[in-house]
Design an enzyme around this catalytic site. Structure first.
Site, PDB file in Angstrom:
ATOM      1  N   LYS A  47       5.317  -1.628  -8.741  1.00 35.78           N
ATOM      2  CA  LYS A  47       6.592  -1.299  -9.381  1.00 35.78           C
ATOM      3  C   LYS A  47       7.516  -2.531  -9.383  1.00 35.78           C
ATOM      4  CE  LYS A  47       5.921   3.527  -8.336  1.00 35.78           C
ATOM      5  NZ  LYS A  47       6.087   4.668  -7.454  1.00 35.78           N
ATOM      6  N   GLN A  91       9.584   6.216  -2.276  1.00 34.52           N
ATOM      7  CA  GLN A  91       8.134   6.354  -2.437  1.00 34.52           C
ATOM      8  C   GLN A  91       7.628   7.525  -1.599  1.00 34.52           C
ATOM      9  OE1 GLN A  91       6.255   4.493  -4.611  1.00 34.52           O
ATOM     10  NE2 GLN A  91       4.581   5.885  -4.108  1.00 34.52           N
ATOM     11  N   ASP A 114      13.386   8.764 -10.570  1.00 34.34           N
ATOM     12  CA  ASP A 114      12.135   9.515 -10.431  1.00 34.34           C
ATOM     13  C   ASP A 114      12.278  10.931 -10.988  1.00 34.34           C
ATOM     14  OD1 ASP A 114       9.747   8.555  -9.583  1.00 34.34           O
ATOM     15  OD2 ASP A 114      10.193   8.681  -7.438  1.00 34.34           O
TER      16      ASP A 114
END
Ligand code: NAP
Length: 283
Positions: A47, A91, A114
């Site tokens: 990422k 994460q 997200d």
């Protein structure tokens, strides 16, 4: 037809880089990783690399495996209040000792690139998404790029997680598909999957989808990340057998995975536009 997610993601990243250059903005993404899970560390590195490629600044915050929920929440609060940060990505999975729901709920919805915060999931369910979760949104982009319409199609999603199955179903519904969600308690699952014009599998089991579960000509999307008996990366779908029946199919690797990262980049640029320009088209 093989749906080449790698090629689509390359194209989208190039377009995004140009858009970011033209905008004069410098979007910034903060990633938060708790513990030393090698797979999570690899995803976060990928990422950050994608950020660098498109002109997004990135900050990586690493907390130890034994970090408390409170400590993670303090980190999130600091990032929420940091005017230089546009997007926050935590994460997952978090270590057992950390309350994942409290952490997700703590991310400011405007920085929730997200799309897992209840506000963003609610907006998605209401048909007015701000940020949709990256994996299912990336799948919608693949369908769009290959000209595969969802409208009026029967779509079956296997899996009902917050990060993939549920938002996938909502996105397909928003795109006017007729949607069925299957899960581990679904009886005679093949009776459902065989009806699908668009079949999405997000289960996490190698060779879960066998050819007899697939309608001839269907579009088959493989979200799974698994390893076969030889330790080789594979998806949920018995690819070689199913490709004979499917009209279109995503491979693993090179299908859904690259699109997840490209969509994260797009969501981060959107976050920067929303925060700095009050850009109505980004809402
Ligand atoms: P998850 O939270 O474990 O959810 C798995 C889902 O599969 C659950 O809803 C479960 O049903 C269902 N399931 C399990 N066994 C089943 C069975 N025998 N029949 C029908 N349904 C069954 O996993 P996830 O986070 O959604 O991820 C799914 C897979 O996608 C994993 O391999 C993951 O690594 C991969 N993934 C890939 C990406 C990417 O970017 N490519 C992103 C995210 C995830 P219940 O709810 O009833 O338990």
């Amino acid at each position: 037809m093989i749906l080449d997610g790698k090629a689509v993601s390359e194209k989208r990243l190039e377009i995004l880089k140009e858009k970011i250059d033209e905008s004069g903005l410098y979007p910034r993404l903060a990633t938060v990783i708790v513990g030393n899970d090698p797979a999570s560390q690899m995803y976060v590195r990928m990422k950050h690399r994608a950020c660098e490629r498109v002109g997004i600044g990135s900050v990586g915050i690493e907390l130890p495996e034994d970090a408390s929920t409170e400590r993670v929440l303090e980190t999130i609060a600091r990032l929420n209040n940091d005017p230089d940060i546009d997007g926050i990505l935590v994460q997952l999975p978090l270590p057992r000792g950390v309350d994942t729901t409290r952490v997700i709920d703590a991310v400011a919805p405007i920085k929730d690139v997200d799309g897992f915060h209840p506000f963003n999931l609610g907006r998605l369910l209401a048909g007015k998404p701000v940020y949709a979760p990256c994996t299912p949104q990336g799948i919608m982009t693949i369908l769009d790029e290959y000209g595969i319409p969802a409208r009026g199609q029967r779509a079956v999603v296997v899996g009902r997680s917050i990060d993939v199955g549920r938002p996938m179903a909502a996105l397909l519904l928003n795109a006017d598909a007729t949607v069925t969600i299957c899960h581990s308690k679904t009886r005679n699952i093949e009776d459902e999957t065989r009806n699908a014009d668009i079949l999405v599998s997000a289960v996490g089991r190698a060779k879960f989808v066998r050819p007899e579960m697939v309608k001839v000509g269907a579009t088959v999307i493989d979200v799974g990340i698994n390893y076969d008996e030889q330790g080789k990366l594979c998806g949920d779908i018995d690819f070689e057998a199913v490709r004979e029946r499917a009209g279109a199919i995503t491979p693993v690797p090179g299908g859904v995975g690259p699109m997840t990262i490209a969509t994260l980049m797009e969501n981060t640029f959107k976050a920067a536009r929303l925060r700095t320009c009050c850009d109505e088209t980004a809402r």
